[in-house]
Design an enzyme around this catalytic site. Structure first.
Site, mmCIF file in Angstrom:
data_model
loop_
_atom_site.group_PDB
_atom_site.id
_atom_site.type_symbol
_atom_site.label_atom_id
_atom_site.label_comp_id
_atom_site.label_asym_id
_atom_site.label_seq_id
_atom_site.Cartn_x
_atom_site.Cartn_y
_atom_site.Cartn_z
ATOM 1 N N CYS A 7 0.843 -1.206 0.000
ATOM 2 C CA CYS A 7 0.000 0.000 0.000
ATOM 3 C C CYS A 7 0.875 1.252 0.000
ATOM 4 O O CYS A 7 0.566 2.234 -0.691
ATOM 5 C CB CYS A 7 -0.943 -0.005 1.202
ATOM 6 S SG CYS A 7 -2.379 -1.089 1.028
ATOM 7 N N HIS A 46 -6.480 -2.953 -1.056
ATOM 8 C CA HIS A 46 -5.757 -3.877 -0.172
ATOM 9 C C HIS A 46 -6.555 -5.166 -0.004
ATOM 10 O O HIS A 46 -7.630 -5.173 0.589
ATOM 11 C CB HIS A 46 -5.478 -3.253 1.201
ATOM 12 C CG HIS A 46 -4.733 -4.192 2.097
ATOM 13 N ND1 HIS A 46 -3.366 -4.263 2.133
ATOM 14 C CD2 HIS A 46 -5.179 -5.150 2.959
ATOM 15 C CE1 HIS A 46 -2.991 -5.209 2.979
ATOM 16 N NE2 HIS A 46 -4.076 -5.758 3.496
ATOM 17 N N HIS A 100 -0.422 -10.129 -4.513
ATOM 18 C CA HIS A 100 0.453 -9.722 -5.617
ATOM 19 C C HIS A 100 0.744 -10.909 -6.501
ATOM 20 O O HIS A 100 0.754 -12.054 -6.048
ATOM 21 C CB HIS A 100 1.752 -9.101 -5.097
ATOM 22 C CG HIS A 100 2.499 -9.960 -4.123
ATOM 23 N ND1 HIS A 100 2.122 -10.057 -2.797
ATOM 24 C CD2 HIS A 100 3.578 -10.779 -4.276
ATOM 25 C CE1 HIS A 100 2.949 -10.878 -2.167
ATOM 26 N NE2 HIS A 100 3.840 -11.350 -3.043
HETATM 27 P P1 AMP Z 1 6.161 -13.001 -1.822
HETATM 28 O O1 AMP Z 1 7.335 -13.695 -1.190
HETATM 29 O O2 AMP Z 1 5.432 -13.803 -2.850
HETATM 30 O O3 AMP Z 1 5.248 -12.404 -0.761
HETATM 31 O O4 AMP Z 1 6.778 -11.813 -2.657
HETATM 32 C C1 AMP Z 1 7.168 -10.589 -2.095
HETATM 33 C C2 AMP Z 1 8.128 -9.975 -3.070
HETATM 34 O O5 AMP Z 1 8.226 -8.613 -2.772
HETATM 35 C C3 AMP Z 1 9.542 -10.563 -3.027
HETATM 36 O O6 AMP Z 1 9.877 -11.113 -4.300
HETATM 37 C C4 AMP Z 1 10.394 -9.360 -2.667
HETATM 38 O O7 AMP Z 1 11.644 -9.353 -3.323
HETATM 39 C C5 AMP Z 1 9.514 -8.200 -3.097
HETATM 40 N N1 AMP Z 1 9.759 -6.944 -2.413
HETATM 41 C C6 AMP Z 1 9.878 -6.746 -1.066
HETATM 42 N N2 AMP Z 1 10.062 -5.435 -0.812
HETATM 43 C C7 AMP Z 1 10.054 -4.788 -2.013
HETATM 44 C C8 AMP Z 1 10.207 -3.433 -2.407
HETATM 45 N N3 AMP Z 1 10.388 -2.444 -1.518
HETATM 46 N N4 AMP Z 1 10.167 -3.145 -3.727
HETATM 47 C C9 AMP Z 1 9.982 -4.115 -4.634
HETATM 48 N N5 AMP Z 1 9.815 -5.429 -4.333
HETATM 49 C C10 AMP Z 1 9.868 -5.752 -3.030
HETATM 50 ZN ZN ZN Z 2 -1.786 -3.274 1.237
#
Ligand code: AMP
Ligand code: ZN
Length: 114
Positions: A7, A46, A100
């Site tokens: 968010c 969200h 996501h």
């Molecule tokens: P998941 O493990 O499926 O919940 O994916 C979360 C993803 O978010 C991971 O691949 C992380 O590398 C990515 N992630 C975490 N923080 C950030 C951020 N600030 N900007 C871009 N990607 C992020």
């Molecule tokens: Zn959110």
């Protein structure tokens, strides 16, 4: 949601590399890419995880897949292919509690997952 990382990315409080945006979704490069192309598509609303998808909010999932198909053509990975991944819950590998979809392309992604 005020304490949600994605968010905060959507509303610009935390910087990101934008790939695409419309009124319903925001897409940005993953900070820890696992393939030459690795971005995330998130609904602006969200929703905590895929477990919270129901008949009243499920249209967003179809929209995400349509957006990714368009981006595949525009970004040049449509012909070789790509993978869309959703991790749900602890065993699914979800680390951020905002729905996501990972989009991975640019190499053979392999199967099965680890
Ligand atoms: P998941 O493990 O499926 O919940 O994916 C979360 C993803 O978010 C991971 O691949 C992380 O590398 C990515 N992630 C975490 N923080 C950030 C951020 N600030 N900007 C871009 N990607 C992020
Ligand atoms: Zn959110």
């Amino acid at each position: 949601m005020s304490d949600c990382l994605f968010c905060k990315i959507i509303n610009g409080e935390i910087p990101s590399q934008k790939v695409y945006e419309d009124d319903k979704v925001y897409a940005f490069n993953d900070i820890d890419p696992q393939a030459p192309v690795h971005f995330l598509v998130v609904p602006k609303q969200h929703i905590s995880s895929a477990l919270e998808i129901n008949d009243s909010n499920s249209a967003i999932v179809g929209h995400v897949f349509a957006v990714v198909a368009n981006l595949a053509k525009e970004m040049g990975f449509a012909d070789k292919g790509y993978r869309i991944v959703n991790n749900c819950g602890e065993d699914g590998g979800q680390t951020v509690g905002h729905l996501h979809f990972h989009v991975l392309a640019g190499r053979n992604i392999g199967w099965p997952p680890g």
